[in-house]
Design a protein around this motif. Structure first.
Motif, short mmCIF file in Angstrom:
data_model
loop_
_atom_site.label_atom_id
_atom_site.label_comp_id
_atom_site.label_asym_id
_atom_site.label_seq_id
_atom_site.Cartn_x
_atom_site.Cartn_y
_atom_site.Cartn_z
N LEU A 18 62.13 54.62 -36.23
CA LEU A 18 62.44 55.46 -37.39
C LEU A 18 61.59 55.03 -38.60
O LEU A 18 61.08 55.89 -39.33
CB LEU A 18 63.93 55.36 -37.73
CG LEU A 18 64.89 55.95 -36.69
CD1 LEU A 18 66.33 55.57 -37.04
CD2 LEU A 18 64.74 57.46 -36.60
N SER A 19 61.44 53.73 -38.78
CA SER A 19 60.65 53.22 -39.91
C SER A 19 59.19 53.65 -39.79
O SER A 19 58.55 54.02 -40.78
CB SER A 19 60.74 51.70 -39.99
OG SER A 19 62.06 51.29 -40.28
N ARG A 20 58.66 53.64 -38.56
CA ARG A 20 57.26 54.04 -38.36
C ARG A 20 57.07 55.53 -38.66
O ARG A 20 56.04 55.92 -39.23
CB ARG A 20 56.81 53.70 -36.95
CG ARG A 20 56.50 52.21 -36.76
CD ARG A 20 55.87 51.93 -35.43
NE ARG A 20 56.83 52.09 -34.33
CZ ARG A 20 56.51 52.52 -33.12
NH1 ARG A 20 55.28 52.88 -32.84
NH2 ARG A 20 57.45 52.60 -32.19
N VAL A 21 58.04 56.35 -38.27
CA VAL A 21 57.94 57.78 -38.57
C VAL A 21 57.96 57.99 -40.08
O VAL A 21 57.13 58.73 -40.64
CB VAL A 21 59.09 58.57 -37.90
CG1 VAL A 21 59.08 60.03 -38.38
CG2 VAL A 21 58.98 58.52 -36.38
N VAL A 22 58.92 57.38 -40.75
CA VAL A 22 59.06 57.55 -42.19
C VAL A 22 57.85 56.99 -42.93
O VAL A 22 57.35 57.61 -43.89
CB VAL A 22 60.36 56.89 -42.69
CG1 VAL A 22 60.45 56.91 -44.21
CG2 VAL A 22 61.58 57.60 -42.08
N ASN A 23 57.33 55.86 -42.49
CA ASN A 23 56.14 55.27 -43.11
C ASN A 23 54.92 56.16 -42.93
O ASN A 23 54.08 56.28 -43.84
CB ASN A 23 55.86 53.88 -42.53
CG ASN A 23 56.86 52.84 -43.00
OD1 ASN A 23 57.53 53.04 -44.01
ND2 ASN A 23 56.98 51.75 -42.25
N ALA A 24 54.79 56.78 -41.75
CA ALA A 24 53.66 57.70 -41.51
C ALA A 24 53.72 58.87 -42.47
O ALA A 24 52.69 59.32 -42.99
CB ALA A 24 53.68 58.19 -40.06
N ASP A 57 75.12 55.62 -30.36
CA ASP A 57 75.42 56.04 -31.73
C ASP A 57 74.14 56.18 -32.56
O ASP A 57 74.19 56.10 -33.80
CB ASP A 57 76.36 55.01 -32.38
CG ASP A 57 77.15 55.62 -33.54
OD1 ASP A 57 77.25 56.86 -33.59
OD2 ASP A 57 77.60 54.85 -34.40
N PHE A 58 73.00 56.43 -31.88
CA PHE A 58 71.73 56.52 -32.60
C PHE A 58 71.68 57.65 -33.64
O PHE A 58 71.00 57.50 -34.66
CB PHE A 58 70.55 56.63 -31.62
CG PHE A 58 70.55 57.86 -30.75
CD1 PHE A 58 70.11 59.08 -31.24
CD2 PHE A 58 70.97 57.78 -29.43
CE1 PHE A 58 70.08 60.20 -30.43
CE2 PHE A 58 70.95 58.90 -28.62
CZ PHE A 58 70.51 60.13 -29.12
N PRO A 59 72.40 58.79 -33.45
CA PRO A 59 72.35 59.81 -34.50
C PRO A 59 72.88 59.30 -35.84
O PRO A 59 72.31 59.60 -36.90
CB PRO A 59 73.21 60.94 -33.94
CG PRO A 59 73.17 60.76 -32.46
CD PRO A 59 73.13 59.29 -32.26
N ARG A 60 73.96 58.53 -35.80
CA ARG A 60 74.51 58.00 -37.05
C ARG A 60 73.57 56.98 -37.68
O ARG A 60 73.41 56.94 -38.90
CB ARG A 60 75.88 57.36 -36.79
CG ARG A 60 76.62 56.97 -38.08
CD ARG A 60 78.04 56.52 -37.78
NE ARG A 60 78.05 55.31 -36.94
CZ ARG A 60 77.89 54.08 -37.45
NH1 ARG A 60 77.71 53.89 -38.74
NH2 ARG A 60 77.93 53.04 -36.64
N LEU A 61 72.92 56.18 -36.84
CA LEU A 61 71.96 55.20 -37.35
C LEU A 61 70.85 55.88 -38.12
O LEU A 61 70.49 55.47 -39.23
CB LEU A 61 71.38 54.39 -36.18
CG LEU A 61 70.21 53.44 -36.51
CD1 LEU A 61 70.64 52.39 -37.53
CD2 LEU A 61 69.69 52.78 -35.23
N ALA A 62 70.29 56.96 -37.53
CA ALA A 62 69.20 57.68 -38.19
C ALA A 62 69.67 58.35 -39.48
O ALA A 62 68.99 58.30 -40.51
CB ALA A 62 68.61 58.72 -37.24
N LEU A 72 65.29 66.02 -39.48
CA LEU A 72 64.13 65.84 -38.61
C LEU A 72 64.37 64.74 -37.59
O LEU A 72 64.16 64.91 -36.39
CB LEU A 72 62.89 65.51 -39.44
CG LEU A 72 61.66 64.97 -38.70
CD1 LEU A 72 61.14 66.00 -37.70
CD2 LEU A 72 60.56 64.58 -39.69
N LEU A 73 64.85 63.60 -38.05
CA LEU A 73 64.92 62.40 -37.20
C LEU A 73 66.02 62.47 -36.13
O LEU A 73 65.79 62.05 -34.99
CB LEU A 73 65.12 61.16 -38.08
CG LEU A 73 64.00 60.86 -39.07
CD1 LEU A 73 64.38 59.69 -39.96
CD2 LEU A 73 62.69 60.57 -38.34
N ALA A 98 64.23 69.83 -34.67
CA ALA A 98 63.38 68.87 -35.36
C ALA A 98 62.11 69.56 -35.89
O ALA A 98 61.67 69.29 -37.01
CB ALA A 98 63.00 67.73 -34.42
N ALA A 99 61.55 70.45 -35.07
CA ALA A 99 60.33 71.16 -35.47
C ALA A 99 60.59 72.06 -36.67
O ALA A 99 59.73 72.18 -37.57
CB ALA A 99 59.82 71.99 -34.29
#
Length: 409
Positions: A18-24, A57-62, A72-73, A98-99
């Motif tokens: 997630l950090s790499r996507v946001v940083n990009a 529980d990855f949706p809540r994490l994002a 998006l995420l 997401a798109a």
């Protein structure tokens, strides 16, 4: 089977992604973003997919970590997870969400820094839709994802078909739309997009990337083949051939597969070495039949490769070559007659044509041959006239067999 993964490690991997996507996005790194949002080519098990499986529980994490990009995420992670489980319909549905979120962000960015990522979205949504439709078809459900992908890509096209630097990406999306329409058999839908590209003042065709122009000319050339506009098809497919990467033999073969029938229809015969090099020997006997005036050989070639030619959509184009074969047959008779009786070389009895066809195991009577000769005269493949009572074809003494010179019959 994936090795055991602790919740802590799974949490770390997801957070890192997630950090790499946001940083990009924050650093406007389009190439990095494009590689991160590619889903369809990923293998079944990756470090990220294993983490998503271990941490439900990855949706809540994002959503908690990056709430401003949650639209998006969250669906992007769901798509990656579903794809790793080979639930392709679910993967497509999540990716489309997401798109849509990405498209909204893209509209708001002033520069086209994310064009590579936008192209990845366009490609991914088509590829995921194809996988989803195959899955739906095998389970007896309606395969409607590719159609939905086409509708979404029209929105993307609308976002790119504007004044400004983003318009440079429109042709790539157009080509993805063509691939969808051709697969669905709805090629009529191509017309509105073509009109937008070729008539809108926003676009200068030469400004687009070469690979996109080649793909565009290939598909629009195929459309002209279907519409029997052979001169335009010749121009477009020749452009695609001349500008295609010479190292990409598979793409050159795809272009030649349609360009060869077009060239044949306007009287240009390819060399056998070309057919051998690109493994297009299904056209070899067709070419030989045109050289010999051998109608039997043409029909045998069409019968032998009927399924292949029908699938490509060129069968009817090749079938119409019969008139050129008749012209060549009459020309051969004329040459033989000129050697035997020079004074009467321009007078060909229809009985002689009937006998020549009979030798080729094709039964026709004089009336049928007369109809064909009349058609050849009408199509300007033969210059001459009929002496109807004596059943004789009288050829012009000057240029009795006009060349096509690049004009279709």
């Amino acid at each position: 089977m994936a090795a055991y993964l602790s919740m802590g490690e799974a949490h770390r991997r997801i957070g890192d992604y997630l950090s790499r996507v946001v940083n990009a996005i924050s650093s406007s790194d389009g190439a990095a973003l494009a590689s991160l949002i590619s889903v369809s080519s990923a293998p079944g098990s990756t470090p990220l997919s294993d983490a998503l499986a271990a941490f439900p529980d990855f949706p809540r994490l994002a959503g908690d970590r990056f709430p401003h990009l949650a639209d998006l995420l969250v669906p992007l992670l769901r798509s990656i997870h579903s794809h790793s489980l080979q639930r392709f319909s679910d993967a497509y549905s999540s990716f489309e969400k997401a798109a849509s979120a990405f498209l909204q962000e893209f509209r708001n960015w002033e520069t086209p820094w994310a064009m590579e990522a936008m192209h990845t979205v366009a490609l991914e949504i088509r590829l995921l839709a194809e996988k989803a439709d195959r899955e739906l078809a095998t389970t007896g459900k309606n395969p409607d994802k590719l159609q939905a992908a086409g509708s979404f890509l029209m929105k993307v096209f609308g976002a790119l078909a504007v004044k400004g630097p983003k318009r440079i990406g429109a042709l790539y999306v157009t080509c993805q739309l063509f691939k969808i329409y051709f697969r669905l058999g709805t090629v009529n839908l191509c017309r509105s997009v073509i009109r937008s590209i070729e008539t809108a003042r926003n676009f200068d065709f030469e400004d687009f990337p070469v690979k996109d122009k080649v793909t565009y000319m290939y598909y629009t050339g195929r459309l002209e083949v279907f519409n029997e506009n052979f001169l335009v098809a010749d121009q477009k497919l020749t452009y695609a051939l001349m500008h295609c990467n010479p190292q990409s033999e598979s793409n050159l073969r795809r272009i030649l597969k349609f360009l060869i029938p077009v060239k044949l229809s306007i009287g240009v015969l390819p060399k056998r070495t070309l057919l051998e090099r690109y493994n297009l020997l299904e056209y070899a006997d067709v070419v030989t039949s045109l050289k010999r005036g051998d109608l039997r050989l043409l029909r045998q070639a069409l019968d032998r490769h009927e399924d292949q030619f029908l699938k490509s959509g060129v069968y009817l184009v090749l079938e119409k070559l019969e008139l050129q074969v008749y012209q060549r047959l009459v020309k051969k008779i004329h040459i033989i007659q000129r050697q035997k009786e020079p004074a009467k070389a321009h007078q060909i009895k229809l009985d002689v044509v009937v006998k020549a066809l009979k030798w080729l195991e094709i039964d026709m009577d004089v009336d049928e041959v007369e109809c064909i000769m009349a058609c050849l005269i009408y199509k300007n493949l033969i210059k001459g006239y009929f002496a109807h009572k004596s059943k004789v074809l009288v050829l012009s003494k000057q240029d009795p067999f006009p060349k096509l010179n690049g004009k279709p019959v």
